[in-house]
Design a protein around this motif. Sequence first.
Motif, short mmCIF file in Angstrom:
data_model
loop_
_atom_site.label_atom_id
_atom_site.label_comp_id
_atom_site.label_asym_id
_atom_site.label_seq_id
_atom_site.Cartn_x
_atom_site.Cartn_y
_atom_site.Cartn_z
N MET A 23 0.98 -1.12 0.01
CA MET A 23 0.11 -0.04 0.07
C MET A 23 0.87 1.45 -0.03
N LEU A 24 1.84 1.37 0.95
CA LEU A 24 2.87 2.44 1.04
C LEU A 24 3.35 2.86 -0.50
N LYS A 25 3.76 1.59 -0.87
CA LYS A 25 4.66 1.82 -2.01
C LYS A 25 3.63 2.33 -3.35
N MET A 50 -6.86 5.41 -2.06
CA MET A 50 -6.64 4.59 -1.00
C MET A 50 -7.73 3.90 -0.25
N VAL A 77 0.97 4.08 -2.65
CA VAL A 77 0.70 5.61 -2.58
C VAL A 77 1.84 6.64 -2.89
N ILE A 78 3.20 6.29 -2.68
CA ILE A 78 4.31 6.93 -3.12
C ILE A 78 4.08 7.02 -4.76
N THR A 127 1.41 9.29 -5.91
CA THR A 127 1.63 10.67 -5.54
C THR A 127 2.74 11.33 -6.66
#
Lengths: 273, 150
Positions: free
Chosen positions: B1-3, B50, B5-6, B9
């Motif tokens: 998920m974090l990957k 998200m 989101v980055i 962005t």
Amino acid sequence: MEKVELKTVIKDWRLHAIAFILVAITEAIGQFSIAVGPGVILLLPMLYAFFLGLGLYFTPLISEKNAKNAEPLIILGVTLLIAKIGVTIGPQIEAIIAAGPALLLQELGNLGTIFLALPLAVLLGFRRESIGMTHSIAREPNVGLIVNKFGFSSPEGRGVMAVYIFGTVFGAVFLGLISGLLATATPLHPLSFAMASGVGSGSMMAAASGSLIGAYPELEEQIVAFAGASNLLSLSTGLYFSIFIGLPLTEKLYSIMMRRSERKAAKGGGPNA
Amino acid sequence: MLKSVIEWTWVLAIFGIAALIGNWFGMDVLPWEAIPGMLILIAVSLVGLMLEKALPFSMPAVGYIGILAIIISLPWFPGSDYVVAWTSQIGILALATPILAYAGISVGSNWADFRKLGFRSFLVAIAVFLGTFIGSALIAEVILRWQGII
């Protein structure tokens, strides 16, 4: 759709540099309009950008790989567009509520496209493209929905883009021509057509309601009020109408039509069956 | 998920730059005047993306994004004045132009498929516009008569 790695998309600086230059040039050229009868053909920077981008694909500047990398930019760019439409609606919420249930129900008119255009699309030999083409009038939110759900290079995506491009190029002039014509030629009241004028984009509404005013100048203020409120409502509810009614209904109807034609083919064989 | 989101962005930021350029050349809004509004739009898009991943419903991200954007711009939402003022610096067509620029480039690789749509898709598009316009007018006619307005 085949997924491209977002990391390679982000690093494709050649693609982004070309897109930045395209945007700068086309926005600097600006907008032109050509009068055709009661309506206008609007030439907008986004149209030049589309056709210039397409032309570049056939030059060595853009490779197959660059073209594939462009797709995530479209999908995420559309999310920004939807966010922008959302923050335009919020401040006008009271006007929308005041416009009332008549306007809301009139949104169901979108179903007209499914019953008129979907059978025609299937008859003309389109397969899943017809779902993208006919689930709505294919404005930005509907394109966003289809691209988001099926992908840009899916058959549905191609279908919705075909109608979107038609609408962008000819939508205003087409609605401008038929609204004046239909309002004078049919027994329906011009204010009903004023509400219908709001089904598409702002420029379509301007063209369609403009030719109504030309035909019925004594109703000018009412025509503008009805068309504007309807347009606001299409903008705010059009997307959710497509998500919950338009798209599921189109898919259902499509699968029924496909099943019937398969059965016919299996049963009879020959064209006389 | 974090990957994800980055990466989202980054892609949104690149697209945002293209839109700011268009906004500058087309609407004469200097890029730094439009940056706060663009950051709000990017934030709304990110939250929507998200939510699509995190929530079990089958609503596409654009559905969440639209609702969220409407809520934060409602007159009674705290700070909505800023949301509306900042985002009004970004024209809707300034967002549409880069979408169509990337779309044109991308369409090239499906050009063979697009050409197949050809004249037939022109006919379908006319039916789509005619169907929607007449459908809307018919329903409006019935309800306006029933309400006694016409």
